[in-house]
Enzyme design. Structure first.
Site, short mmCIF file in Angstrom:
data_model
loop_
_atom_site.label_atom_id
_atom_site.label_comp_id
_atom_site.label_asym_id
_atom_site.label_seq_id
_atom_site.Cartn_x
_atom_site.Cartn_y
_atom_site.Cartn_z
N LEU A 82 0.82 -1.21 0.00
CA LEU A 82 0.00 0.00 0.00
C LEU A 82 0.85 1.27 0.00
O LEU A 82 0.47 2.28 -0.58
CB LEU A 82 -0.93 0.01 1.22
CG LEU A 82 -2.01 -1.07 1.26
CD1 LEU A 82 -2.77 -0.99 2.58
CD2 LEU A 82 -2.97 -0.92 0.09
N GLY B 254 6.99 4.15 4.26
CA GLY B 254 7.22 5.26 5.17
C GLY B 254 8.64 5.24 5.68
O GLY B 254 9.46 4.40 5.26
N GLY B 255 8.95 6.15 6.59
CA GLY B 255 10.29 6.25 7.11
C GLY B 255 10.70 5.06 7.97
O GLY B 255 11.89 4.78 8.14
N MET B 256 9.71 4.37 8.56
CA MET B 256 10.01 3.26 9.45
C MET B 256 9.63 1.91 8.89
O MET B 256 10.13 0.88 9.36
CB MET B 256 9.30 3.46 10.79
CG MET B 256 9.87 4.56 11.64
SD MET B 256 8.88 4.78 13.14
CE MET B 256 8.96 3.14 13.85
N LYS C 20 1.59 -3.17 8.88
CA LYS C 20 2.79 -2.34 8.84
C LYS C 20 3.97 -3.16 9.36
O LYS C 20 3.92 -3.70 10.46
CB LYS C 20 2.61 -1.09 9.71
CG LYS C 20 3.79 -0.14 9.67
CD LYS C 20 3.45 1.14 10.42
CE LYS C 20 4.58 2.15 10.31
NZ LYS C 20 4.24 3.43 11.00
N ASP D 154 1.62 15.17 12.51
CA ASP D 154 1.87 14.90 11.10
C ASP D 154 0.56 14.89 10.31
O ASP D 154 0.36 14.04 9.44
CB ASP D 154 2.60 13.57 10.94
CG ASP D 154 3.19 13.39 9.53
OD1 ASP D 154 3.39 14.42 8.84
OD2 ASP D 154 3.44 12.24 9.13
#
Length: 246
Positions: free
Chosen positions: A16, A19-21, A39, A144
């Site tokens: 999907l 991200g940064g992590m 995630k 954010d």
């Protein structure tokens, strides 16, 4: 990960986003027969205990936010060294994509923009005032808010996601000195590394609403430094100069 791979009881379907992590996948819950958003921490951060702890804190923060306009968390765990978080799957698009598609039709409808933002504000009001088991306010700030973190389902639901960099998830004092989030949607105090409150999120919502209505970026410039300088000045031209009917 690829389609068909298994993480715990979750079968990966497709990617999907990144991200940064970590990476977020659409996955299938074999036990409850439902789709989830899964995630997974990126391999390069698996060896960093601090980043693993961030994921745990993100899960704990979201778990306290039981609200229809906030993406819910179902599970957090580790399987064969893979850390994952299973979340509510929202069948739809993020607001950024909704706005992009709307440009092919014409100006974004004002009533729809106000509806979306009102739903976001309901969720933030709940999060900002949420109390813990002892009755003390948790003092959660998302930090954010941006079109990418506002999801709009095909059924008309609006949900905010990604509390991963919220102040509740980063309570160590040194974390407040690090700029986190998307620069063009920050508040001046966030850029300066100052103490944050719910007003930071409200400032970001204002930017989102401005850009939806006008079809123009408010603070975004070509470079990071130029963008941050505009955020610090916080000069906001009247949206009526771009759209007189507002």
């Amino acid at each position: 990960m690829k389609p068909g791979d298994l993480i715990g009881n979750w079968v990966v379907d497709r990617t999907l986003g990144h991200g940064g992590m970590g990476v977020v996948y659409a996955a299938w819950d074999e036990r409850l027969r439902r789709r989830v958003a899964l995630k997974q921490l990126l391999p390069e951060v698996l060896g960093d205990p601090r980043r693993r702890e961030r994921m745990r804190r993100e899960a704990r923060a979201i778990a306290r936010l039981d609200h229809p306009a906030i993406v819910q968390i179902y599970d957090l765990g580790e399987v064969d060294g893979q850390y994952y978080m299973a979340m509510e799957y929202v069948h739809g698009l993020d607001l950024s994509r909704v706005v992009t598609r709307a440009r092919n039709i014409g100006p974004f409808p004002i009533p729809l923009a106000l509806f979306v933002v009102a739903e976001v504000l309901k969720a933030l009001d709940f999060a900002h005032d949420r109390a813990g088991e002892n009755g003390e306010v948790l003092d959660i700030v998302h930090c954010d808010i941006s079109p990418q973190n506002v999801l709009v389902s095909y059924a008309g639901e609006v949900k905010i996601t990604d509390f991963g960099i919220s102040r509740a998830a980063f309570q160590a004092s040194e974390q407040h000195k690090v700029i986190r989030g998307k620069y063009a949607y920050m508040s001046p105090e966030q850029v300066e590394g100052k103490s944050l409150s719910g007003k930071t999120d409200l400032f970001s919502v204002g930017i989102v609403l401005y850009e939806i209505l006008t079809g123009r970026r408010l603070f975004k410039m070509r470079t990071r430094d130029e963008t941050l300088a505009r955020v610090r000045r916080a000069e906001v031209p009247s949206p009526r100069s771009y759209r007189p009917e507002i």
